[in-house]
Design an enzyme around this catalytic site. Structure first.
Site, PDB file in Angstrom:
ATOM      1  CB  SER A  55      -0.797   6.726  -5.700  1.00 25.74           C
ATOM      2  OG  SER A  55      -0.468   5.519  -4.843  1.00 25.74           O
ATOM      3  CG  ASN A  56      -3.267   1.984  -3.333  1.00 24.89           C
ATOM      4  OD1 ASN A  56      -3.172   1.066  -4.235  1.00 24.89           O
ATOM      5  ND2 ASN A  56      -2.161   2.199  -2.560  1.00 24.89           N
TER       6      ASN A  56
ATOM      7  CG  MET B  26      -0.885   6.616   7.379  1.00 21.96           C
ATOM      8  SD  MET B  26      -0.225   5.110   6.814  1.00 21.96           S
ATOM      9  CE  MET B  26       1.249   5.125   7.877  1.00 21.96           C
TER      10      MET B  26
ATOM     11  CG  ASN C 180      -5.288  -1.914   5.027  1.00 18.91           C
ATOM     12  OD1 ASN C 180      -4.953  -0.786   4.324  1.00 18.91           O
ATOM     13  ND2 ASN C 180      -4.324  -2.506   5.667  1.00 18.91           N
TER      14      ASN C 180
ATOM     15  CG  HIS D 268       0.455  -4.414   4.710  1.00 20.11           C
ATOM     16  ND1 HIS D 268       0.454  -3.274   5.691  1.00 20.11           N
ATOM     17  CD2 HIS D 268       1.497  -5.060   5.025  1.00 20.11           C
ATOM     18  CE1 HIS D 268       1.485  -3.444   6.508  1.00 20.11           C
ATOM     19  NE2 HIS D 268       2.204  -4.572   5.938  1.00 20.11           N
TER      20      HIS D 268
END
Ligand code: GRF
Length: 192
Positions: free
Chosen positions: A19-20, A93, A110, A112
């Site tokens: 989704s990102n 991941m 990144n 988070h």
């Protein structure tokens, strides 16, 4: 493909839902975008995110993660071949090694799902709810050799309601992730 002047060639690394990635693709097509996504890499051949790359005709590659060295060697070659200036990890991941980060001298970002430095690693929503935190949120940071510890570029909070479950919290946090990742990229690339 010719290189667009002024836009940074970007690779997005994913492992799953994507989704990102979807939000970054959307952003990359806007006027204010400073990036052009030239490559999507997944360590998971059935990652849903690959569909978004395909739909937008973005070069996408599955690299089997047999071991870190072989994965990173292959990745480095692809990054060079595609003249990648910026890497965005988006639900990727695996942990990139210190030696990879040294070899690839350009920025790696990144996203988070917590208010770092709180809750590095996995199960962030579960931890926030178990600890009865009032707020959670998301953070975009530079990747360094320590897990979820690099310089923070942007962070945004969400309120945790008593009625929130891990699922509802994840949904709320994800919504802000999609907003702050593009903002963080713009901030990073205009601060040089
Ligand atoms: C997001 O919560 C992101 O913050 C974390 O992994 C999740 C990936 O979601 N690193 P998606 O694959 O982008 O939908």
């Amino acid at each position: 493909m010719e290189k667009l002047f002024g836009k940074k060639n970007t690779a997005v690394l994913i492992s799953g839902r994507g989704s990102n990635l979807k939000s970054l693709i959307k952003y990359s097509k806007t006027k204010r975008s400073l990036i052009r996504i030239v490559l999507v890499v997944s360590n998971n051949c059935s990652a849903k995110g690959l569909d978004y790359a395909n739909k937008s005709k973005i070069n996408n590659v599955f690299i089997k993660y047999s071991n870190r060295k072989s994965f990173e060697d292959r990745l480095l070659k692809l990054l060079k071949r595609n003249h990648v200036d910026l890497i965005c990890l988006a639900g990727f991941m695996k942990i990139l090694s210190g030696s990879f980060i040294k070899k690839y001298v350009r920025p790696i970002l990144n996203i988070h799902p917590s208010l770092l430095p709180k809750y590095k690693g996995l199960n962030t929503h579960k931890k926030a709810i178990q600890n009865k935190d009032k707020y959670s949120g998301a953070t975009v940071h530079i990747v360094n050799e320590k897990l979820d510890s690099g310089k923070i570029i942007i962070q945004k909070k969400v309120k945790i309601l008593k009625s929130d479950s891990e699922k509802t919290l994840e949904k709320k946090v994800l919504k802000i992730e999609h907003k702050i990742y593009p903002k963080a990229i713009n901030r990073l690339l205009t601060s040089d």
